[in-house]
Write a protein that holds these residues in place. Structure first.
Motif, short mmCIF file in Angstrom:
data_model
loop_
_atom_site.label_atom_id
_atom_site.label_comp_id
_atom_site.label_asym_id
_atom_site.label_seq_id
_atom_site.Cartn_x
_atom_site.Cartn_y
_atom_site.Cartn_z
N PHE A 78 -2.21 -10.06 37.63
CA PHE A 78 -3.37 -9.39 37.03
C PHE A 78 -4.63 -9.83 37.78
O PHE A 78 -4.66 -9.79 39.00
CB PHE A 78 -3.41 -9.68 35.53
CG PHE A 78 -4.40 -8.85 34.74
CD1 PHE A 78 -4.60 -7.51 35.04
CD2 PHE A 78 -5.12 -9.40 33.69
CE1 PHE A 78 -5.50 -6.74 34.30
CE2 PHE A 78 -6.02 -8.65 32.94
CZ PHE A 78 -6.21 -7.32 33.26
N ALA A 118 7.89 -6.62 41.71
CA ALA A 118 8.33 -8.01 41.80
C ALA A 118 9.82 -8.12 42.16
O ALA A 118 10.22 -9.04 42.88
CB ALA A 118 8.05 -8.72 40.47
N SER A 137 -4.19 -16.91 35.55
CA SER A 137 -3.10 -17.89 35.48
C SER A 137 -2.80 -18.47 36.87
O SER A 137 -2.48 -19.66 36.98
CB SER A 137 -1.85 -17.26 34.86
OG SER A 137 -1.55 -16.02 35.45
N MET A 146 -4.43 -8.97 28.66
CA MET A 146 -3.26 -9.48 29.40
C MET A 146 -3.54 -10.86 30.00
O MET A 146 -2.61 -11.62 30.30
CB MET A 146 -2.86 -8.52 30.53
CG MET A 146 -2.34 -7.19 30.03
SD MET A 146 -1.37 -6.29 31.25
CE MET A 146 -2.53 -5.97 32.55
N GLY A 176 3.51 -11.31 38.11
CA GLY A 176 2.48 -10.75 37.22
C GLY A 176 1.18 -11.53 37.32
O GLY A 176 0.93 -12.46 36.57
N CYS A 209 -4.20 -14.64 30.34
CA CYS A 209 -3.59 -15.63 29.43
C CYS A 209 -4.60 -16.50 28.70
O CYS A 209 -4.34 -16.95 27.59
CB CYS A 209 -2.56 -16.49 30.16
SG CYS A 209 -3.26 -17.67 31.33
N ASP A 243 5.42 -13.20 34.05
CA ASP A 243 4.43 -12.55 33.17
C ASP A 243 4.17 -11.12 33.64
O ASP A 243 3.04 -10.65 33.61
CB ASP A 243 3.12 -13.38 33.18
CG ASP A 243 2.15 -12.96 32.09
OD1 ASP A 243 2.56 -12.27 31.15
OD2 ASP A 243 0.96 -13.32 32.18
N ASP A 281 6.18 -6.94 34.02
CA ASP A 281 6.73 -5.92 33.11
C ASP A 281 7.92 -6.48 32.32
O ASP A 281 8.81 -7.12 32.88
CB ASP A 281 7.13 -4.67 33.90
CG ASP A 281 8.01 -4.99 35.09
OD1 ASP A 281 7.72 -5.95 35.83
OD2 ASP A 281 9.04 -4.32 35.24
N ASP A 328 2.07 -8.81 42.25
CA ASP A 328 1.59 -7.76 41.35
C ASP A 328 1.77 -6.41 42.02
O ASP A 328 1.83 -6.32 43.24
CB ASP A 328 0.12 -7.97 40.93
CG ASP A 328 -0.15 -7.40 39.55
OD1 ASP A 328 -0.26 -8.18 38.58
OD2 ASP A 328 -0.20 -6.15 39.42
N ILE A 329 1.83 -5.40 41.18
CA ILE A 329 2.08 -4.05 41.66
C ILE A 329 0.77 -3.25 41.76
O ILE A 329 0.76 -2.16 42.33
CB ILE A 329 3.09 -3.36 40.72
CG1 ILE A 329 3.83 -2.23 41.39
CG2 ILE A 329 2.46 -2.93 39.41
CD1 ILE A 329 5.03 -1.74 40.60
C1 SAM Z 1 0.29 -9.65 31.59
S1 SAM Z 1 -0.36 -9.20 33.14
C2 SAM Z 1 -0.40 -10.75 34.00
C3 SAM Z 1 -1.47 -11.67 33.46
C4 SAM Z 1 -1.72 -12.89 34.30
N1 SAM Z 1 -0.51 -13.68 34.48
C5 SAM Z 1 -2.80 -13.75 33.63
O1 SAM Z 1 -2.46 -14.58 32.79
O2 SAM Z 1 -4.00 -13.52 33.90
C6 SAM Z 1 1.01 -8.36 33.88
C7 SAM Z 1 0.78 -7.90 35.32
O3 SAM Z 1 2.07 -7.51 35.80
C8 SAM Z 1 1.87 -6.47 36.72
N2 SAM Z 1 3.14 -5.73 36.87
C9 SAM Z 1 3.66 -4.78 36.05
N3 SAM Z 1 4.84 -4.36 36.52
C10 SAM Z 1 5.08 -5.05 37.66
C11 SAM Z 1 6.14 -5.07 38.61
N4 SAM Z 1 7.21 -4.27 38.48
N5 SAM Z 1 6.04 -5.91 39.65
C12 SAM Z 1 4.97 -6.72 39.80
N6 SAM Z 1 3.94 -6.76 38.94
C13 SAM Z 1 3.99 -5.93 37.88
C14 SAM Z 1 0.74 -5.64 36.12
O4 SAM Z 1 0.10 -4.89 37.13
C15 SAM Z 1 -0.14 -6.72 35.49
O5 SAM Z 1 -1.22 -7.04 36.32
#
Ligand code: SAM
Length: 211
Positions: A67, A118, A71, A39, A65, A41, A135, A137, A89-90
């Motif tokens: 993680f 979010a 990013s 996940m 998002g 980037c 980035d 869900d 983030d969640i």
């Molecule tokens: C693709 S990863 C983000 C990667 C990060 N942007 C990077 O490049 O390193 C997606 C993140 O979104 C978070 N996530 C999932 N559903 C969410 C929500 N409803 N609200 C906030 N964050 C959420 C996940 O816990 C995860 O850590």
């Protein structure tokens, strides 16, 4: 799905400025300890995010998002010392991980983490932001897009990751892919923005709100 020849992708990566050593360490620990390390980037997209932030002189950035923080730290690097980056983030495990790296980075002081869904966090935020990076869900992408374009200033950017979704957008058959396809169509049809869907990594959709 690999969109371009892996050798060409490696060539592009090798001829892109390297990320700081701290991000190399963060990447290694993410791959060693987190369930879905892919996940993150990575270098090409991370350097692109930093460049976009610098190009528009962004001082206020929102990320949906976070993680492990790759990013967020990449974008914070491109911001001035008094810049503000709010990231959502969640996942408490991701928050604890990212906090350790933010504490070690000269740019970490610009970053505030908002833990929780979010959509709920978005309701508490006020415009204007210079750039919003989406980035999180995928099912909520359309809702995130509508919130982001309302929060971003004229001339600002909304950047959305995973908008080619490993090629599944060509034949959307599940809710996540349908949501991504819906946001790509909505942006392309939106008279408020100029846009380009860049086939970098898993697809990076860049939309500029008209000034
Ligand atoms: C693709 S990863 C983000 C990667 C990060 N942007 C990077 O490049 O390193 C997606 C993140 O979104 C978070 N996530 C999932 N559903 C969410 C929500 N409803 N609200 C906030 N964050 C959420 C996940 O816990 C995860 O850590």
């Amino acid at each position: 799905m690999q969109f371009i020849d892996p050798a060409l992708e490696a060539y592009a990566k090798d001829r892109t400025k390297p990320e700081p050593d701290l991000l190399i360490e963060l990447t290694a620990e993410t791959y060693a300890s987190m369930k879905w390390p892919g996940m993150l980037c990575g270098r090409l997209e991370g350097r692109l995010l930093k460049l976009l932030v610098q190009l528009i002189g962004a001082r206020r950035v929102l990320e949906l998002g976070m993680f492990t923080g790759y990013s967020a730290l990449s974008m914070a690097e491109g911001m001035p010392a008094d810049g503000e980056l709010i990231t959502c983030d969640i996942d408490p495990q991701a928050k604890a991980f990212a906090e350790r790296y933010f504490a070690r980075s000269p740019h970490g002081g610009k970053i505030t983490i908002r833990l929780g869904p979010a959509l709920a966090t978005l309701k508490t935020l006020s415009a204007p932001f210079d750039l919003v990076f989406i980035d999180a869900d995928k099912e909520n992408y359309l809702a995130y897009w509508h919130a982001a374009i309302a929060l971003v200033r004229p001339g600002g950017l909304v950047v959305i990751d995973n908008t080619l979704w490993s090629g599944k957008v060509l034949d959307p058959r599940d809710d996540e892919t349908r949501a991504i396809d819906a946001v790509n169509r909505a942006i392309a049809a939106d008279p408020q923005v100029e846009n380009v869907l860049l086939p970098i990594r898993d697809g990076v959709h860049v939309a500029r709100k008209r000034a």
